[in-house]
Motif scaffolding. Structure first.
Motif, PDB file in Angstrom:
ATOM      1  N   ARG A  94     -18.442  12.601  85.186  1.00 61.61           N
ATOM      2  CA  ARG A  94     -18.370  12.548  83.729  1.00 61.61           C
ATOM      3  C   ARG A  94     -19.777  12.639  83.151  1.00 61.61           C
ATOM      4  O   ARG A  94     -20.714  12.069  83.688  1.00 61.61           O
ATOM      5  CB  ARG A  94     -17.702  11.237  83.293  1.00 61.61           C
ATOM      6  CG  ARG A  94     -17.368  11.158  81.818  1.00 61.61           C
ATOM      7  CD  ARG A  94     -16.561   9.895  81.529  1.00 61.61           C
ATOM      8  NE  ARG A  94     -17.315   8.685  81.789  1.00 61.61           N
ATOM      9  CZ  ARG A  94     -16.852   7.454  81.567  1.00 61.61           C
ATOM     10  NH1 ARG A  94     -15.619   7.302  81.095  1.00 61.61           N
ATOM     11  NH2 ARG A  94     -17.589   6.407  81.827  1.00 61.61           N
ATOM     12  N   HIS A 137     -15.679  10.768  73.012  1.00 59.24           N
ATOM     13  CA  HIS A 137     -15.265  10.492  74.386  1.00 59.24           C
ATOM     14  C   HIS A 137     -14.240   9.361  74.365  1.00 59.24           C
ATOM     15  O   HIS A 137     -14.512   8.275  73.855  1.00 59.24           O
ATOM     16  CB  HIS A 137     -16.481  10.141  75.236  1.00 59.24           C
ATOM     17  CG  HIS A 137     -17.505  11.240  75.290  1.00 59.24           C
ATOM     18  ND1 HIS A 137     -17.383  12.337  76.108  1.00 59.24           N
ATOM     19  CD2 HIS A 137     -18.649  11.431  74.582  1.00 59.24           C
ATOM     20  CE1 HIS A 137     -18.418  13.144  75.922  1.00 59.24           C
ATOM     21  NE2 HIS A 137     -19.207  12.618  75.000  1.00 59.24           N
ATOM     22  N   THR A 143     -14.078  14.412  75.870  1.00 61.26           N
ATOM     23  CA  THR A 143     -13.541  14.054  77.189  1.00 61.26           C
ATOM     24  C   THR A 143     -12.514  12.940  77.034  1.00 61.26           C
ATOM     25  O   THR A 143     -12.506  12.217  76.032  1.00 61.26           O
ATOM     26  CB  THR A 143     -14.647  13.582  78.154  1.00 61.26           C
ATOM     27  OG1 THR A 143     -15.167  12.327  77.678  1.00 61.26           O
ATOM     28  CG2 THR A 143     -15.768  14.598  78.262  1.00 61.26           C
TER      29      THR A 143
END
Length: 466
Positions: A298, A310, A370
């Motif tokens: 990540r 995120h 993400t």
């Protein structure tokens, strides 16, 4: 006759500025004290009251000098001769220091026992019950006059820097100066017991605290939220311990009697749950959707919460009769702690979960970079999700829930609204939305009292103005 005295007026004012009292000048010059006082008022000079008179500023300067000499161990007689005052005035300066009187030597030598050097004041004994003594207050005043900082004074007195700083801040006078006698008197007044409880005396504060507790705020969140809402109003600040005392220790009039909920605190857990012994070990079976998407890959900005976008996600699984196939998709943004939830009334297979996730991501376009998930099979079709949204999914290690701390905390909070065993097929979307809105408008300690909704709005505003 008036002209006779007018010629000596400059001399009289100069003597007053030098520290001579109006009574002394009156006797020496054979003129009225009222005339001298009137001249002082016209010149803007404030005379001190009492038997010693003189200019108030000079009296204060002499008093500070007397306290300094007391700290150096001088006797009353020597101080009186040095400053031109009687011994009774010096004794009153000592009495103003409170417990300092107990440190005086008796007999011809007089003086103090332990203040010959400031470095001998601090004993180094710290901990509960170790209050600042009057001798230490004298040392603080002396060192401040010499230009020492709070941290430097703490080192000299073998005290914690926060203890010295707190003593200076809460005991200083209006003009910002620190006086040992004033500080001792304030400390004595603060020690008076019993004290009225803040949550009983301040009804406005009590109403706000009860309102926040009814919104499922924890005591710690209540305390930090009050400081966020009323940053300049100390009357609206309360400690976490004061809230717990009002909930559990007090009898009649406790906060628990005013709450509209059965549980005063959200958590029913009494002990912390230890980490799994299986943490870090590889999971059973091969999970192809995890390969190449481990949490170690990540991007760093997702790990340190430096930038928004995120997220962490998980499923809250339903239960009960015919409810094992139901679930709640939960997403939380790592920086703002903003929450998104979606109900799965029937089925939680990978295709269903991924399709609903695509819908949730598109509800906030451009706000997803993400998502960090566990290694559950509901994300087996993660590749199709990434193709549809452009959002990369990373997976935490097996048995390592602390790698998704925000989402684990969120799931615990969600159980307040939907306890274990809840069949989500019987829950409406409106109920889910209501819980989501309440969580997004609840103050967070990690956000310094702000809410996730406020924080996300600020992030969006910063992005538009950048």
């Amino acid at each position: 006759m008036a002209g006779k005295w007018l010629c000596v007026k400059p001399v009289v004012l100069e003597c007053i500025r030098g520290g001579e009292s109006a009574s002394s000048l009156s006797r020496r010059l054979g003129m009225s004290r009222e005339t001298i006082r009137r001249w002082c008022r016209e010149a803007g000079l404030v005379l001190a009251t009492g038997p010693h008179g003189s200019l108030a500023q000079v009296r204060e300067r002499d008093r500070q000098r007397a306290i300094e000499l007391i700290g150096q161990g001088w006797t009353n007689t020597d101080i009186a001769h040095e400053l031109g005052y009687c011994r009774e005035w010096v004794r009153q300066c000592r009495v103003a220091l409170g417990d300092m009187e107990n440190a005086l030597r008796r007999g011809r030598r007089g003086g103090t026992r332990h203040l010959a050097s400031v470095d001998q004041v601090g004993s180094g004994n710290v901990g509960r019950g170790r209050r600042i003594t009057s001798k230490e207050r004298v040392a603080i005043a002396l060192l401040l006059d010499q230009g020492y900082s709070g941290r430097q004074i703490a080192i000299r007195l073998k005290r914690s820097p926060s203890t010295i700083t707190r003593e200076i801040n809460r005991s200083q006078r209006v003009d910002g100066s620190y006086d040992a006698g004033v500080a001792s008197r304030k400390a004595f007044e603060r020690r008076a017991r019993p004290k009225p409880l803040k949550l009983q005396a301040n009804t406005r504060l009590r109403e706000v605290v009860v309102g926040l507790l009814n919104q499922r705020y924890s005591p710690q969140q209540v305390a930090v939220r009050l400081r966020h809402l009323y940053p300049n109003d100390r009357e609206m600040h309360v400690s976490v311990e004061a809230i717990y005392q009002a909930l559990y220790v007090q009898g009649v009039g406790s906060l628990a009697q005013e709450l509209k909920r059965e549980k005063a605190l959200r958590s029913g857990r009494k002990n912390r749950i230890p980490r799994s012994r299986l943490a870090g070990l590889p999971g059973r079976g091969r999970k192809t959707w995890v390969e190449g998407a481990q949490i170690s890959m990540r991007p760093p900005q997702a790990s340190d919460r430096a930038v928004p976008g995120h997220w962490e996600g998980d499923l809250v699984v339903g239960g009960g009769k015919d409810g094992h196939g139901t679930a709640l998709i939960t997403l939380v943004e790592r920086r703002s702690r903003f929450v998104l939830m979606h109900r799965l009334g029937a089925g939680r297979d990978s295709k269903t979960v991924v399709d609903e996730l695509v819908t949730m991501v598109k509800s906030l376009p451009g706000k997803f970079e993400t998502i960090t998930w566990d290694q559950g099979s509901e994300m087996a079709q993660t590749q199709s999700f990434t193709i549809a949204t452009g959002v990369k999914v990373f997976f935490a290690d097996p048995h390592s829930p602390w790698q998704r701390p925000s989402n684990e905390r969120l799931n615990r909070d969600i159980r307040e609204y939907f306890p274990k065993g809840t069949n989500f097929a019987t829950i409406t979307d409106a109920q889910v939305q209501e819980a989501q809105d309440e969580l997004n408008n609840r103050a967070r300690v990690v956000l310094k009292g702000a809410t996730p909704h406020e924080t996300l709005a600020q992030q969006l505003n910063d992005a538009l103005t950048a």
